[in-house]
Design an enzyme around this catalytic site. Structure first.
Site, PDB file in Angstrom:
ATOM      1  N   GLY A 135      -3.137 -22.028 -35.323  1.00  0.00           N
ATOM      2  CA  GLY A 135      -4.255 -22.543 -36.115  1.00  0.00           C
ATOM      3  C   GLY A 135      -4.325 -24.053 -36.093  1.00  0.00           C
ATOM      4  O   GLY A 135      -5.370 -24.640 -36.370  1.00  0.00           O
ATOM      5  N   ASN A 136      -3.195 -24.706 -35.752  1.00  0.00           N
ATOM      6  CA  ASN A 136      -3.172 -26.171 -35.618  1.00  0.00           C
ATOM      7  C   ASN A 136      -3.800 -26.636 -34.310  1.00  0.00           C
ATOM      8  O   ASN A 136      -4.124 -27.825 -34.163  1.00  0.00           O
ATOM      9  CB  ASN A 136      -1.742 -26.710 -35.665  1.00  0.00           C
ATOM     10  N   SER A 137      -3.948 -25.731 -33.346  1.00  0.00           N
ATOM     11  CA  SER A 137      -4.458 -26.115 -32.028  1.00  0.00           C
ATOM     12  C   SER A 137      -5.808 -26.812 -32.143  1.00  0.00           C
ATOM     13  O   SER A 137      -6.729 -26.302 -32.791  1.00  0.00           O
ATOM     14  CB  SER A 137      -4.598 -24.885 -31.137  1.00  0.00           C
TER      15      SER A 137
ATOM     16  N   ILE B 292       3.705 -32.878  -2.724  1.00  0.00           N
ATOM     17  CA  ILE B 292       4.720 -33.805  -3.224  1.00  0.00           C
ATOM     18  C   ILE B 292       5.880 -33.060  -3.855  1.00  0.00           C
ATOM     19  O   ILE B 292       5.760 -31.896  -4.260  1.00  0.00           O
ATOM     20  CB  ILE B 292       4.115 -34.784  -4.249  1.00  0.00           C
TER      21      ILE B 292
ATOM     22  N   ASP C 214      -6.626 -28.112 -20.850  1.00  0.00           N
ATOM     23  CA  ASP C 214      -6.770 -27.452 -22.152  1.00  0.00           C
ATOM     24  C   ASP C 214      -7.558 -28.314 -23.133  1.00  0.00           C
ATOM     25  O   ASP C 214      -7.253 -28.373 -24.319  1.00  0.00           O
ATOM     26  CB  ASP C 214      -5.408 -27.080 -22.737  1.00  0.00           C
TER      27      ASP C 214
ATOM     28  N   GLY D 213      -4.585 -35.553  -1.274  1.00  0.00           N
ATOM     29  CA  GLY D 213      -4.376 -34.653  -0.141  1.00  0.00           C
ATOM     30  C   GLY D 213      -2.959 -34.644   0.385  1.00  0.00           C
ATOM     31  O   GLY D 213      -2.737 -34.706   1.596  1.00  0.00           O
ATOM     32  N   VAL D 214      -1.995 -34.567  -0.534  1.00  0.00           N
ATOM     33  CA  VAL D 214      -0.592 -34.518  -0.133  1.00  0.00           C
ATOM     34  C   VAL D 214       0.125 -33.431  -0.915  1.00  0.00           C
ATOM     35  O   VAL D 214      -0.306 -33.027  -1.998  1.00  0.00           O
ATOM     36  CB  VAL D 214       0.136 -35.867  -0.382  1.00  0.00           C
TER      37      VAL D 214
ATOM     38  N   HIS E 216      -8.389 -23.441 -25.093  1.00  0.00           N
ATOM     39  CA  HIS E 216      -7.993 -22.081 -25.458  1.00  0.00           C
ATOM     40  C   HIS E 216      -8.500 -21.672 -26.839  1.00  0.00           C
ATOM     41  O   HIS E 216      -8.490 -20.484 -27.167  1.00  0.00           O
ATOM     42  CB  HIS E 216      -6.468 -21.920 -25.366  1.00  0.00           C
TER      43      HIS E 216
END
Length: 529
Positions: free
Chosen positions: A255-257, A316, A179, A313-314, A149
């Protein structure tokens, strides 16, 4: 003569006042005369506080500063820029008042054409919008780990190091589902400071952490806290995201991202990603992607240009006490319930069935839905893995060859029945809190149910019932019923459903397999005593 007399009188009075002051010994001084001489005062206590400190504490006093000194140079500012081209005219009203196609209002109302203005030239202007995030240098030649992001939609990316050197960077790859993104300094560089990648699997709640980044453009900011929890999910409002967040109370802000979360050994253990806030700023709850997850995604992006995730392919869902009781399992049983198996997919080929409980895959135990999802995703497509399941109370191991996850793979009662209904049937249905109907063409059309679907549909619901509290809704199709101590029984008609539930008693546990919007899931609850 009088003026002169007054001057003499005033003069005599002043002389008399001076004489009195002198003879009485009165002294008039200013504030500066009372200031002490320099160095005549001793400030502060003569001895340091007598606090007993162990040798371990002596080293702890500087550990945060020591870590910051080593790690801060590896954390960079990531400045993405979006460039928009705006097309405009200096005279925006020309098209309305001097348009050759529609004419002028003066022409229309007064029939008097006036001299037309020359069409103003169309101009273009470039508008640049800058963002701010953080990133961590993970190789000497300029690979940088950050968040998706942070760089999403960027036309240009600038990287600024802690020593104020700046470089242009390009996007190597990104993965919106986790992300995570990787960028690289465009020019040839070497000998960059590089973060040491730690082992996030060794983290425990309570471990000390430091968060390093650029909150609110305040570069190279260091905050301290602890690991508050592990394995957090559901933070981004999307079930499609792969989440396994580290929660920390180290201050994280906008800003820490993309910045670093490190332990007391200075090892990178997470990539700071998001915060929980009601104010827009720090509230003591921040989240970071574990470096183990970020690393394998980063390596896939660098080496393959995309992220390859395993696919079983389940469909859950988690288990609760009512589900365990209905299936005859101990309360301590852990695992993930299979609500549906997709035809022709790896689970189907391996022999996994609806109602099975997966307890481990490839030797790794799974206790919840998110853990199973992340474990399967981390396994290379094409790999054959053992899957331990519980079926009808017994454990067995199946072998499944995983596929590759892709977006395409994500993708009322009749009057006649009422006459036949006995008192027992009515009471049992009433206790469940639902009213059912056959799947007629009209009902299928009303609730958008496929022709191939079999079962009975819920047409009315007691909102105060346990069925409603456990999530059953009007329009749900009940396909199977399982009562504690019995096998699952398929439902094909309202009459059959009533026959199955006739023997239910207060305190019994029951589990339904329902279909909603084309997806299957189990719902279990216990009848009130």
């Amino acid at each position: 003569m009088q003026k002169r007399y007054r001057r003499i009188t005033v003069g005599v009075a002043l002389a008399a006042l001076v004489s009195v002051i002198y003879t009485t010994g009165c002294q008039c001084t200013f504030a500066d005369d009372d200031r002490p001489g320099e160095g005549t005062i001793e400030f502060g206590a003569q001895k340091k506080p007598d606090i007993k400190q162990t040798p371990q504490f002596e080293s702890f006093k500087t550990i945060f500063a020591d870590i910051a000194e080593e790690v801060v140079p590896t954390v960079v500012s990531v400045i993405p820029t979006q460039i928009d081209t705006v097309i405009f005219s200096r005279n925006p009203f020309y098209r309305y008042f001097d348009n050759d196609q529609f004419g002028s209002p003066f022409d229309f109302f007064f029939g008097q054409p006036r001299r037309r203005q020359q069409q103003p030239p169309i101009e273009k202007q470039e508008r640049r919008r800058k963002g701010l995030g953080s990133g961590v240098i993970v190789s000497e030649d300029g690979y940088i780990l950050t968040n998706y992001h942070v760089i999403a939609g960027a036309d240009e990316i600038e990287v600024r190091l802690s020593d104020d050197r700046t470089f242009e960077a390009t996007i190597v790859g990104s993965d919106s589902l986790s992300d995570v993104a990787v960028i690289k300094i465009a020019e040839e560089v070497k000998d960059l400071p590089v973060a040491y990648l730690g082992d996030s699997d060794k983290l425990r709640p309570g471990d000390w952490t430091l968060a390093i980044g650029n909150p609110f453009s305040l570069t190279s900011t260091v905050t301290a806290g602890i690991v508050s929890a592990l394995g957090r999910t559901g933070m981004a409002g999307s079930n499609e995201m792969y989440q396994n967040f580290i929660q920390t109370d180290a201050a994280i802000n906008p800003g820490n991202s993309g910045g670093a979360l490190v332990n007391l050994d200075g090892e990178l253990i997470g990539i700071n990603t998001m915060i929980y806030t009601r104010s827009g700023g720090y509230m003591g709850i921040g989240f970071a992607i574990p470096i183990k997850m970020a690393r394998w995604i980063m390596e896939d992006l660098i080496y393959n240009g995309k992220v390859s995730r395993g696919w079983l392919g389940v469909q859950i869902q988690p288990m609760d006490d009512a589900t365990r009781e209905a299936m005859g399992l101990d309360k301590g049983t852990r695992g993930v319930l299979i609500a549906d198996v997709f035809d022709g997919q790896p689970a189907d080929k391996a022999g996994i069935k609806r109602g099975d409980i997966i307890v481990s895959i490839d030797g790794m135990g799974v206790e919840n839905v998110n853990e199973l999802r992340n474990t399967v995703a981390s396994i290379d497509p094409g790999k054959k893995v053992p899957i331990e399941i519980i079926r009808n109370g017994k454990k067995k191991v199946l072998q499944a060859k995983l596929g590759e996850r892709s977006k395409t793979k994500l993708a009322g009662e009749s009057a006649e029945d009422e006459k036949e209904e006995s008192a027992d049937d009515y009471d049992a249905t009433k206790k469940l809190g639902i009213k059912i109907s056959e799947l007629t063409d009209d009902v299928r059309s009303k609730y958008n149910i496929e022709k191939s679907t079999k079962g009975v549909v819920v047409v009315d619901l007691d909102r105060a019932s346990l069925a409603a509290r456990e999530g059953i809704q009007v329009g749900d199709v009940i396909k199977e019923v399982r009562i504690k101590g019995q096998n699952a029984v398929p439902v094909t008609s309202a009459k059959e459903f009533k026959k199955i539930v006739r023997g239910l008693k207060p305190g019994d546990s029951v589990m339904f397999l329902i279909e909603r919007d084309g997806h299957n899931r189990f719902v279990a609850f216990r009848l009130r005593k």
